[in-house]
Design an enzyme around this catalytic site. Sequence first.
Site, mmCIF file in Angstrom:
data_model
loop_
_atom_site.group_PDB
_atom_site.id
_atom_site.type_symbol
_atom_site.label_atom_id
_atom_site.label_comp_id
_atom_site.label_asym_id
_atom_site.label_seq_id
_atom_site.Cartn_x
_atom_site.Cartn_y
_atom_site.Cartn_z
ATOM 1 N N SER A 33 4.726 7.927 10.514
ATOM 2 C CA SER A 33 4.823 8.763 11.716
ATOM 3 C C SER A 33 4.697 7.931 12.996
ATOM 4 O O SER A 33 4.129 6.828 12.984
ATOM 5 C CB SER A 33 3.728 9.828 11.676
ATOM 6 O OG SER A 33 2.472 9.186 11.643
ATOM 7 N N CYS A 55 13.520 11.289 7.591
ATOM 8 C CA CYS A 55 13.575 10.857 8.993
ATOM 9 C C CYS A 55 14.987 11.004 9.539
ATOM 10 O O CYS A 55 15.185 11.019 10.748
ATOM 11 C CB CYS A 55 13.083 9.426 9.134
ATOM 12 S SG CYS A 55 14.209 8.223 8.447
ATOM 13 N N LYS A 63 0.856 -1.187 0.000
ATOM 14 C CA LYS A 63 0.000 0.000 0.000
ATOM 15 C C LYS A 63 0.892 1.237 0.000
ATOM 16 O O LYS A 63 1.467 1.621 1.005
ATOM 17 C CB LYS A 63 -0.917 0.057 1.229
ATOM 18 C CG LYS A 63 -1.980 1.144 1.042
ATOM 19 C CD LYS A 63 -2.455 1.797 2.308
ATOM 20 C CE LYS A 63 -1.606 2.887 2.857
ATOM 21 N NZ LYS A 63 -1.523 4.124 2.067
ATOM 22 N N GLU A 120 8.747 16.902 15.792
ATOM 23 C CA GLU A 120 9.200 16.689 14.411
ATOM 24 C C GLU A 120 8.462 17.682 13.500
ATOM 25 O O GLU A 120 7.242 17.613 13.355
ATOM 26 C CB GLU A 120 8.888 15.250 13.975
ATOM 27 C CG GLU A 120 9.392 14.954 12.571
ATOM 28 C CD GLU A 120 9.160 13.502 12.138
ATOM 29 O OE1 GLU A 120 8.086 12.948 12.413
ATOM 30 O OE2 GLU A 120 10.080 12.931 11.508
HETATM 31 P P1 NAD Z 1 1.988 8.721 8.066
HETATM 32 O O1 NAD Z 1 2.106 7.996 9.357
HETATM 33 O O2 NAD Z 1 1.025 9.837 7.988
HETATM 34 O O3 NAD Z 1 1.566 7.701 6.890
HETATM 35 C C1 NAD Z 1 2.313 6.526 6.639
HETATM 36 C C2 NAD Z 1 1.384 5.480 6.020
HETATM 37 O O4 NAD Z 1 0.350 5.137 6.957
HETATM 38 C C3 NAD Z 1 0.678 5.975 4.762
HETATM 39 O O5 NAD Z 1 0.663 4.929 3.831
HETATM 40 C C4 NAD Z 1 -0.707 6.344 5.251
HETATM 41 O O6 NAD Z 1 -1.694 6.173 4.247
HETATM 42 C C5 NAD Z 1 -0.952 5.392 6.413
HETATM 43 N N1 NAD Z 1 -1.743 5.975 7.504
HETATM 44 C C6 NAD Z 1 -1.768 7.276 7.899
HETATM 45 N N2 NAD Z 1 -2.587 7.422 8.965
HETATM 46 C C7 NAD Z 1 -3.080 6.196 9.256
HETATM 47 C C8 NAD Z 1 -3.969 5.706 10.266
HETATM 48 N N3 NAD Z 1 -4.518 6.492 11.175
HETATM 49 N N4 NAD Z 1 -4.251 4.387 10.264
HETATM 50 C C9 NAD Z 1 -3.706 3.555 9.359
HETATM 51 N N5 NAD Z 1 -2.855 3.976 8.382
HETATM 52 C C10 NAD Z 1 -2.537 5.269 8.333
HETATM 53 O O7 NAD Z 1 3.473 9.174 7.675
HETATM 54 P P2 NAD Z 1 3.900 10.087 6.444
HETATM 55 O O8 NAD Z 1 3.484 11.493 6.721
HETATM 56 O O9 NAD Z 1 3.503 9.463 5.178
HETATM 57 O O10 NAD Z 1 5.488 9.970 6.526
HETATM 58 C C11 NAD Z 1 6.297 10.836 7.278
HETATM 59 C C12 NAD Z 1 6.716 10.183 8.578
HETATM 60 O O11 NAD Z 1 7.454 8.994 8.300
HETATM 61 C C13 NAD Z 1 7.659 11.062 9.396
HETATM 62 O O12 NAD Z 1 7.288 10.997 10.745
HETATM 63 C C14 NAD Z 1 9.020 10.423 9.181
HETATM 64 O O13 NAD Z 1 9.956 10.647 10.217
HETATM 65 C C15 NAD Z 1 8.647 8.983 9.081
HETATM 66 N N6 NAD Z 1 9.672 8.184 8.407
HETATM 67 C C16 NAD Z 1 10.395 7.325 9.169
HETATM 68 C C17 NAD Z 1 11.407 6.574 8.601
HETATM 69 C C18 NAD Z 1 12.211 5.623 9.441
HETATM 70 O O14 NAD Z 1 12.876 4.749 8.892
HETATM 71 N N7 NAD Z 1 12.185 5.731 10.751
HETATM 72 C C19 NAD Z 1 11.668 6.703 7.224
HETATM 73 C C20 NAD Z 1 10.884 7.572 6.465
HETATM 74 C C21 NAD Z 1 9.880 8.317 7.073
#
Ligand code: NAD
Length: 502
Positions: free
Chosen positions: A235, A291, A182, A402
């Site tokens: 996140s 990140c 996804k 963040e």
């Molecule tokens: P996000 O958590 O908003 O979304 C990530 C995924 O989860 C997406 O596919 C989204 O559709 C889904 N999602 C969102 N809310 C959801 C919910 N309530 N229930 C189920 N699924 C849900 O994150 P984002 O904004 O896409 O990405 C940015 C974040 O990712 C930042 O916090 C960043 O630090 C983190 N990140 C971490 C790493 C790592 O390796 N630690 C790497 C890249 C990004």
Amino acid sequence: MAVLAEPIKGVLELRNFINGEWVESKGAVEDVINPATQKVIARVPISTKDEIGDAVAAAQAAFPDWRRTPPLARVRCLFRMKELMEQNFEELSRIQTMEHGKTIDESRGETRRGIENVEVATGIPTLMMGYNLEDIAAGIDEYLIRQPLGVFGIIGPYNFPFMVPLWFIPYAIATGNTIVVKPSSEDPISQFKIAELAEEAGVPAGVYNVVNGGRTVVNGMLDHPDIKGVCFVGSTPVARDVIYKRSGETGKRCIAQAGAKNYTLVMPDADIPGTMAACLTSFFGNAGQRCLAGANLVPVGEGLSDSEYNAFYNKIVRAFVEAASNIRVGYGLDERTQMGPVRDAKKKQGILGYIEKGIQEGATMRLDGRQPKIMGDWPGDAFLGATVFEDVTPDMTIAKEEIFGPVASILRCKTFDQAVDMIHASPFGNTAVIFTQSGKWAREFQYRVVAGNIGINVAIAAPMAFFPFSGMKDSFFGTLHGQGLETIRFFTESKVVVQRWF
Ligand code: NAD
């Protein structure tokens, strides 16, 4: 210099890829907007619970044959995928810039890192081997074999739409599992393209499925009894409260890599020009949406008198602000651009809110990126310039949360020990960086600091594909990490056989 040709002409109608077919979703449809031009470049389905069910059923049905396919035959598909990715390298990179906003060089780097994971996973015939020992008792041998488990869900974030799902995809299929991916609905085109290449590479129907959408799809994966595990990057609240918690409740394996707030320490003996050049890409590369991005910059006054420390601190602030003020902001397909827009206008508003907070809470703004000079005639909806605050204290919101945008905070700190305490006061533990020429401080730093990825004179401590992409504290939930050997462990079960020979 002109803007590079855009590989997406018009509006792509994205479909799901289920059981080897490109199928239309019955769900609602959302626009995918190029953040630099504000043009609609694709429409993505927000799939329903039934559609995730269809994909899991296809993956489950494909599993028995795929796991019996010899590892060498499985990785031949990956070799072909790698070749197709190389042939389409520039197009894949430009798509990332169009759907995410990052500069073309950043996208090319992302494509390379993604392909490297495919390359590492082609080593599965040896990497997946077990081990054995004969004569554990008279005439009895014992050996360990690794077996695939079944269907896995892979859920991507928006900031690395091409690379991050590839931390998992090639390892999952090379080990004999089947998958449902996804992508982030904010920038799903890269994963659509990778699935097209997987199809062309001959990955059998049902082994590799893509279902677009949002939380309904994620919840559908978490609820589905045939999904053996989920790999998530995103996140912290979603990683902890949705993915990790629900995987535990439903007995699934889980890797949940999460958010960050990263510290960069600069010791008095650091090479300042080299440090500043490295920090620039760390704090402002990908418009701060990494990140591993630097967020809090800390000149450390270990061994300095007060006046020496002030001089050192001011030198760092001046050098950093000067370098940041020269960053060229524009469309990432213009090769002169050093920083593209953030993903969308809503995210820009969130970042502006943090900048307001910084001002209200008393930080000193040294560089204001709110009204950036944009190279080219692009709408300003998602553009920001680099913003730098100094005299930030650890209790301020901009130092703690963040921001995920091009906003840097500079904090004062007199000693190395206090700086380590400052890092540890943060709930996150994704990366921490030190610039120093002293082996003693470098050793102390890597030994003591609780963070998954440590940089020593390297500002973006990104692990290569054959190392795990680590993370600690609120930056990671689960046991094993994405990439390399740990991912192979995640996707396989160890089985131990004890055999008496008659
Ligand atoms: P996000 O958590 O908003 O979304 C990530 C995924 O989860 C997406 O596919 C989204 O559709 C889904 N999602 C969102 N809310 C959801 C919910 N309530 N229930 C189920 N699924 C849900 O994150 P984002 O904004 O896409 O990405 C940015 C974040 O990712 C930042 O916090 C960043 O630090 C983190 N990140 C971490 C790493 C790592 O390796 N630690 C790497 C890249 C990004």
